[in-house]
Every structure is written in C-alpha cells, then in structure tokens.
Motif scaffolding. Structure first.
Motif, PDB file in Angstrom:
ATOM      1  N   SER A 297      17.146 -22.464   0.352  1.00  0.00           N
ATOM      2  CA  SER A 297      18.425 -22.798   0.986  1.00  0.00           C
ATOM      3  C   SER A 297      19.616 -22.199   0.265  1.00  0.00           C
ATOM      4  CB  SER A 297      18.593 -24.317   1.066  1.00  0.00           C
ATOM      5  OG  SER A 297      18.515 -24.909  -0.218  1.00  0.00           O
ATOM      6  N   GLY A 298      19.396 -21.638  -0.905  1.00  0.00           N
ATOM      7  CA  GLY A 298      20.496 -20.988  -1.607  1.00  0.00           C
ATOM      8  C   GLY A 298      20.048 -20.445  -2.944  1.00  0.00           C
ATOM      9  N   GLU A 299      20.567 -19.272  -3.314  1.00  0.00           N
ATOM     10  CA  GLU A 299      20.284 -18.690  -4.616  1.00  0.00           C
ATOM     11  C   GLU A 299      21.326 -19.164  -5.633  1.00  0.00           C
ATOM     12  OE1 GLU A 299      17.671 -16.922  -5.297  1.00  0.00           O
ATOM     13  OE2 GLU A 299      16.937 -16.316  -3.310  1.00  0.00           O
ATOM     14  N   SER A 300      20.958 -19.126  -6.894  1.00  0.00           N
ATOM     15  CA  SER A 300      21.916 -19.488  -7.934  1.00  0.00           C
ATOM     16  C   SER A 300      23.001 -18.408  -8.046  1.00  0.00           C
ATOM     17  CB  SER A 300      21.200 -19.638  -9.275  1.00  0.00           C
ATOM     18  OG  SER A 300      20.662 -18.398  -9.695  1.00  0.00           O
ATOM     19  N   PHE A 301      24.155 -18.806  -8.546  1.00  0.00           N
ATOM     20  CA  PHE A 301      25.224 -17.828  -8.752  1.00  0.00           C
ATOM     21  C   PHE A 301      26.209 -18.358  -9.782  1.00  0.00           C
ATOM     22  CE2 PHE A 301      27.325 -20.692  -5.864  1.00  0.00           C
ATOM     23  CZ  PHE A 301      28.673 -20.626  -6.196  1.00  0.00           C
ATOM     24  N   VAL A 302      26.956 -17.444 -10.365  1.00  0.00           N
ATOM     25  CA  VAL A 302      28.030 -17.781 -11.297  1.00  0.00           C
ATOM     26  C   VAL A 302      29.221 -16.891 -11.008  1.00  0.00           C
ATOM     27  CG1 VAL A 302      28.791 -17.758 -13.705  1.00  0.00           C
ATOM     28  CG2 VAL A 302      26.507 -18.558 -13.148  1.00  0.00           C
ATOM     29  N   THR A 303      30.389 -17.487 -10.904  1.00  0.00           N
ATOM     30  CA  THR A 303      31.632 -16.723 -10.906  1.00  0.00           C
ATOM     31  C   THR A 303      32.086 -16.654 -12.362  1.00  0.00           C
ATOM     32  OG1 THR A 303      32.242 -17.438  -8.679  1.00  0.00           O
ATOM     33  CG2 THR A 303      34.013 -16.626 -10.092  1.00  0.00           C
ATOM     34  N   GLU A 304      32.008 -15.483 -12.943  1.00  0.00           N
ATOM     35  CA  GLU A 304      32.277 -15.348 -14.372  1.00  0.00           C
ATOM     36  C   GLU A 304      33.715 -15.773 -14.699  1.00  0.00           C
ATOM     37  OE1 GLU A 304      30.228 -14.811 -16.711  1.00  0.00           O
ATOM     38  OE2 GLU A 304      28.477 -14.333 -15.455  1.00  0.00           O
ATOM     39  N   VAL A 322      44.435 -32.850 -17.864  1.00  0.00           N
ATOM     40  CA  VAL A 322      43.083 -32.737 -18.419  1.00  0.00           C
ATOM     41  C   VAL A 322      42.689 -31.269 -18.423  1.00  0.00           C
ATOM     42  CG1 VAL A 322      40.649 -33.344 -18.074  1.00  0.00           C
ATOM     43  CG2 VAL A 322      42.439 -35.014 -17.537  1.00  0.00           C
ATOM     44  N   THR A 323      42.053 -30.827 -19.508  1.00  0.00           N
ATOM     45  CA  THR A 323      41.516 -29.478 -19.541  1.00  0.00           C
ATOM     46  C   THR A 323      40.137 -29.496 -18.899  1.00  0.00           C
ATOM     47  OG1 THR A 323      42.713 -28.928 -21.574  1.00  0.00           O
ATOM     48  CG2 THR A 323      40.818 -27.551 -20.998  1.00  0.00           C
ATOM     49  N   PRO A 324      39.955 -28.855 -17.751  1.00  0.00           N
ATOM     50  CA  PRO A 324      38.686 -28.978 -17.032  1.00  0.00           C
ATOM     51  C   PRO A 324      37.569 -28.156 -17.681  1.00  0.00           C
ATOM     52  CG  PRO A 324      40.124 -27.470 -15.871  1.00  0.00           C
ATOM     53  CD  PRO A 324      40.936 -28.038 -17.006  1.00  0.00           C
ATOM     54  N   GLU A 325      36.364 -28.676 -17.562  1.00  0.00           N
ATOM     55  CA  GLU A 325      35.164 -27.965 -17.997  1.00  0.00           C
ATOM     56  C   GLU A 325      34.658 -27.107 -16.848  1.00  0.00           C
ATOM     57  OE1 GLU A 325      30.448 -29.072 -18.871  1.00  0.00           O
ATOM     58  OE2 GLU A 325      31.958 -30.659 -18.641  1.00  0.00           O
ATOM     59  N   LEU A 326      34.244 -25.883 -17.162  1.00  0.00           N
ATOM     60  CA  LEU A 326      33.565 -25.056 -16.174  1.00  0.00           C
ATOM     61  C   LEU A 326      32.094 -25.431 -16.174  1.00  0.00           C
ATOM     62  CD1 LEU A 326      35.091 -21.488 -16.718  1.00  0.00           C
ATOM     63  CD2 LEU A 326      35.667 -23.162 -14.953  1.00  0.00           C
ATOM     64  N   SER A 327      31.558 -25.757 -14.987  1.00  0.00           N
ATOM     65  CA  SER A 327      30.199 -26.286 -14.907  1.00  0.00           C
ATOM     66  C   SER A 327      29.471 -25.711 -13.702  1.00  0.00           C
ATOM     67  CB  SER A 327      30.238 -27.816 -14.808  1.00  0.00           C
ATOM     68  OG  SER A 327      28.956 -28.357 -14.570  1.00  0.00           O
ATOM     69  N   THR A 328      28.135 -25.674 -13.816  1.00  0.00           N
ATOM     70  CA  THR A 328      27.281 -25.294 -12.687  1.00  0.00           C
ATOM     71  C   THR A 328      26.346 -26.442 -12.315  1.00  0.00           C
ATOM     72  OG1 THR A 328      25.598 -24.369 -14.176  1.00  0.00           O
ATOM     73  CG2 THR A 328      27.309 -22.863 -13.375  1.00  0.00           C
ATOM     74  N   SER A 329      26.666 -27.647 -12.734  1.00  0.00           N
ATOM     75  CA  SER A 329      25.790 -28.798 -12.531  1.00  0.00           C
ATOM     76  C   SER A 329      25.857 -29.287 -11.082  1.00  0.00           C
ATOM     77  CB  SER A 329      26.199 -29.935 -13.473  1.00  0.00           C
ATOM     78  OG  SER A 329      27.531 -30.341 -13.196  1.00  0.00           O
ATOM     79  N   GLY A 330      24.960 -30.204 -10.755  1.00  0.00           N
ATOM     80  CA  GLY A 330      24.982 -30.829  -9.434  1.00  0.00           C
ATOM     81  C   GLY A 330      24.111 -30.122  -8.427  1.00  0.00           C
ATOM     82  N   GLY A 331      24.328 -30.467  -7.167  1.00  0.00           N
ATOM     83  CA  GLY A 331      23.514 -29.932  -6.088  1.00  0.00           C
ATOM     84  C   GLY A 331      24.063 -28.624  -5.558  1.00  0.00           C
ATOM     85  N   ILE A 338      29.528 -18.394   0.361  1.00  0.00           N
ATOM     86  CA  ILE A 338      30.774 -17.663   0.157  1.00  0.00           C
ATOM     87  C   ILE A 338      30.666 -16.680  -0.997  1.00  0.00           C
ATOM     88  CG2 ILE A 338      33.241 -17.945  -0.375  1.00  0.00           C
ATOM     89  CD1 ILE A 338      33.008 -20.729   0.956  1.00  0.00           C
ATOM     90  N   LYS A 339      29.808 -16.965  -1.987  1.00  0.00           N
ATOM     91  CA  LYS A 339      29.703 -16.105  -3.170  1.00  0.00           C
ATOM     92  C   LYS A 339      29.298 -14.678  -2.813  1.00  0.00           C
ATOM     93  CE  LYS A 339      24.956 -16.382  -3.509  1.00  0.00           C
ATOM     94  NZ  LYS A 339      23.966 -15.281  -3.595  1.00  0.00           N
ATOM     95  N   ASP A 340      28.666 -14.479  -1.654  1.00  0.00           N
ATOM     96  CA  ASP A 340      28.331 -13.118  -1.221  1.00  0.00           C
ATOM     97  C   ASP A 340      29.505 -12.432  -0.526  1.00  0.00           C
ATOM     98  OD1 ASP A 340      25.667 -13.253  -2.127  1.00  0.00           O
ATOM     99  OD2 ASP A 340      25.053 -14.298  -0.308  1.00  0.00           O
ATOM    100  N   HIS A 341      30.564 -13.206  -0.263  1.00  0.00           N
ATOM    101  CA  HIS A 341      31.744 -12.675   0.442  1.00  0.00           C
ATOM    102  C   HIS A 341      32.871 -12.342  -0.529  1.00  0.00           C
ATOM    103  CE1 HIS A 341      34.615 -12.406   3.848  1.00  0.00           C
ATOM    104  NE2 HIS A 341      35.467 -12.960   3.000  1.00  0.00           N
TER     105      HIS A 341
END
Length: 387
Positions: A297-304, A322-331, A338-341
């Motif tokens: 249903s979806g490939e992994s991805f990261v926006t650097e 608050v200084t936000p954390e960059l995370s890839t956690s969750g569902g 959109i990452k392919d666009h």
C-alpha cells in the motif's frame, strides 16, 4: 474582510457526516468558501469518491505551494457511547467534539482558513496556492489523493512542495513533524490440505502445522535494526482463520494475514520476494500447498532535512514555542503518494483522540495550527524561501 475562523469551519465540517466514502456535504461546504477567495475549484470524481482540487494563482507560477488533507472519517460506532452526538460539532470545556475533530477536519479547516486569508490579504507574486482535499484517505485510498494526482498530471497541474495536515504530535502541540513514513504491505498465506476426522489424522493432511511453523519463522525473523531515519521494520501477524466450527474435524484449508511496516532498507518488491521464498521452502518441506498473495500500500520515503523542513520547523517553533522533532514514526498517510510528485512533510494536531469515541480537539490548537500554516505560506513566498 474578517479573518476566517478555523474552529467554526471545523465544527461545520464535523456536522457533515462524511464517513468513507460518502462526501457528506463536506466538499460542498468548502468549495464556495474557496471560490469566493479566488480559487479555481474542480471536483474530481472517481469510483464512489469525491475529491476537490483548488488553485489560487496561475498553474504556470514559479512556486506552487500545496496543502493536502481529507474530509472523510471512520465510522463513529454506537452514538450512545459518545458524550455528544458524533456529528454535532459540540463545543464544551474548551474543546470541539465530534468524529473528525482530530483526524482531520480541523487540519483541513486550518489550512483552508490560512490559505483564504493569505491570498486575500497578501497575494503572492508569481505564486500559486493549491489545496488537494480527498474523500478516500480512511478507506482503500485508491480513488482519493491518487485520483487527484492522476488528474493533475493529465491537466498539467503541479505542486513544488506540499504540506499534509495529518495529526503528527503525540502529546504536545508542535512536538513533531513527519518528514517520512515507513512502507506498508499486507500478505495473505493460504494453506491447503485434506479434510478428515481428527481421530484418524493419517487419513487427512492437516494444513495447520505447516502454516503455523511458517508463521513462527516469519514472526521471529529480524528484518533489520533500523537506521538514522527509521525505527526497525516490523512484521505483525494479524489473523489466522480456518472457518472450522467442529473440534473433531481437521480443516482442509487455513488462512493467515500479516502486516509489515518497513523502512528504506527494503522495498515492497524485496519483501514480497522474501515471503515467497519462505513460503515455497515451507511447502516443499511439509508437502502442504502454500500460496502467497501480497499487496503493497505504500513504499517508505524520507524528505531529507533542508530548507523546506527548516521552514516548517521554524513556523512551528514560532507559534507553538516548541522545537519539533523530525520523525518517520507511525502509520501511513497520503504523503506516500505525494512523495513521487514533490517534496512533502506533514504537520498537524495532537493525535491522541483520533478514531476514538469522544474524539475531540482543543479549540486553541486549531487556531495555533492556522497560525503555523500562515507562517509557512508567508515564509515560502517571502525572502527566506526553500529551494
């Protein structure tokens, strides 16, 4: 012109019973609001799903910032279990209550309000603001954001960057931005033997031992140990079924389902190949017919991390303190499409009550979210713009 109230707009959206895949009046509510602010709106219908594409500015503009979100919601369950009617949009105790309050009608309302006020008060030169709003995020996600992106490709529409308004904060408003997601796949393994009497197992071929042994081997396998961007990949067994209601009958067939959430050390294709290899080996060893089917249903991805993530992080810190954390956690989310666009990140509310009975959101958080989105727009079309 008075500022657009995102909390009021959220309440009005909650009163639209837009349970997947029904539009429920949510997009019908938003379209005239956007058109009055100068957005060109197009309803994109595919299958049983309605979606909305809205653009302010020219599609040939140099910079085209996009927001993405969904107005469909999961079913509320038994309304009697709720403190307030799940589609009433009730305000009480400084909170707004109802199905979709958290996930994610508040996010849609916040970016609609931010976009409307921004283009009205400070219209950008050589810029476009694009909103893509789907009715199929909580469902199969086949005819939602993917349908919008397909239509955009046909029509020559595009975004240069996109922000998805999903809830991203575990407990504190502003604590987390999602700059990537793990991939997700579901696999079904069917084992076929020969039915027989449990008192005479030698006259049957029980599919269960072979299936259980295979599942145990898969569940105990270490896929990886994670990396700098991702937690370790996980494999979860979700069901084993035989449909057998008799205790003295060996079933002819058994079926198991598993779900894998995987990081960028794998692809859906590589994991499917591994599962197929393990399934074939188990079949050869046991003599039981084992069949695999898999759906990614979806490939992994990261926006650097870079100017775009920094722009969003600075807006969050300025409005939330608050200084936000960059995370890839969750569902998963529609960011996986959109990452392919274009480059995409996600930022939204605290997600603790999403999909729960008595789903709710702090009213102050809705206003804060609009302020964050406004800052993002101001920064994107201002002097300190991401490349």
């Amino acid at each position: 012109m008075p500022a657009t109230d995102p909390a009021d707009l959220t309440a009005r959206l909650i009163r639209c019973p837009s349970v997947t895949p029904h539009e429920g009046g949510a997009l019908t509510l938003l379209q005239p609001i956007l058109e009055m602010a100068g957005f060109t709106c197009t309803r994109i219908e595919r299958g049983a799903v309605s979606n909305l594409f809205a653009r302010w500015g020219e599609k040939s503009a140099n910079r085209r910032f996009g927001f993405n979100g969904h107005t469909d919601v999961v079913p509320p369950g038994n309304p009697e279990d709720w403190r307030f009617d799940p589609f009433s949009g009730t305000i009480a105790e400084g909170r707004l209550w109802g199905r979709g309050a958290c996930d994610m009608k508040s996010g849609v309302a916040a970016f609609v309000a931010a976009a409307v006020d921004f283009v009205t008060e400070t219209p950008p030169e050589d810029g476009a603001v694009i909103l893509t709003i789907t009715g199929d995020e909580e469902g199969d996600s086949i005819d939602g954001t993917t349908a919008i992106l397909d239509w955009m490709a046909t029509e020559g529409e595009s975004m240069t960057h996109c922000l998805v308004g999903e809830p991203t904060c575990p407990q504190v408003m502003g604590e987390m931005i999602k700059h990537g997601r793990r991939g997700s796949m579901t696999a079904t393994i069917t084992a076929r033997g020969l039915q027989g009497h449990s008192a005479y197992p030698h006259r049957a071929r029980n599919p269960l031992p072979a299936l259980v042994a295979l599942l145990d081997r898969l569940a105990r396998h270490e896929l990886d140990r994670g990396n700098g961007n991702f937690d370790p990949s996980t494999l979860a067994l979700t069901t084993i079924d035989t449909g057998n209601t008799a205790s003295n009958v060996i079933p002819a067939q058994a079926r198991a389902v598993l779900n894998i959430r995987f990081n960028d050390g794998h692809t859906g294709e590589s994991l499917t190949a591994w599962l197929q290899q393990e399934t074939e080996a188990a079949a050869a060893q046991s003599g039981i017919a084992l069949e695999l089917s898999a759906r990614v249903s979806g490939e992994s991805f990261v926006t650097e991390p870079g100017p775009f993530t920094e722009l969003v992080a600075q807006a969050v810190k300025a409005e939330c303190g608050v200084t936000p954390e960059l995370s890839t956690s969750g569902g998963t989310s529609d960011a996986r499409f959109i990452k392919d666009h274009c480059p995409v990140v996600e930022f939204g509310l605290v997600g603790q009550s999403m999909h729960q009975t008595d789903e709710h959101v702090e009213i102050s958080h809705i206003h804060t979210l609009k302020a964050v989105y406004t800052r993002v727009l101001q920064g994107y079309f201002g002097q300190n713009r991401p490349g």
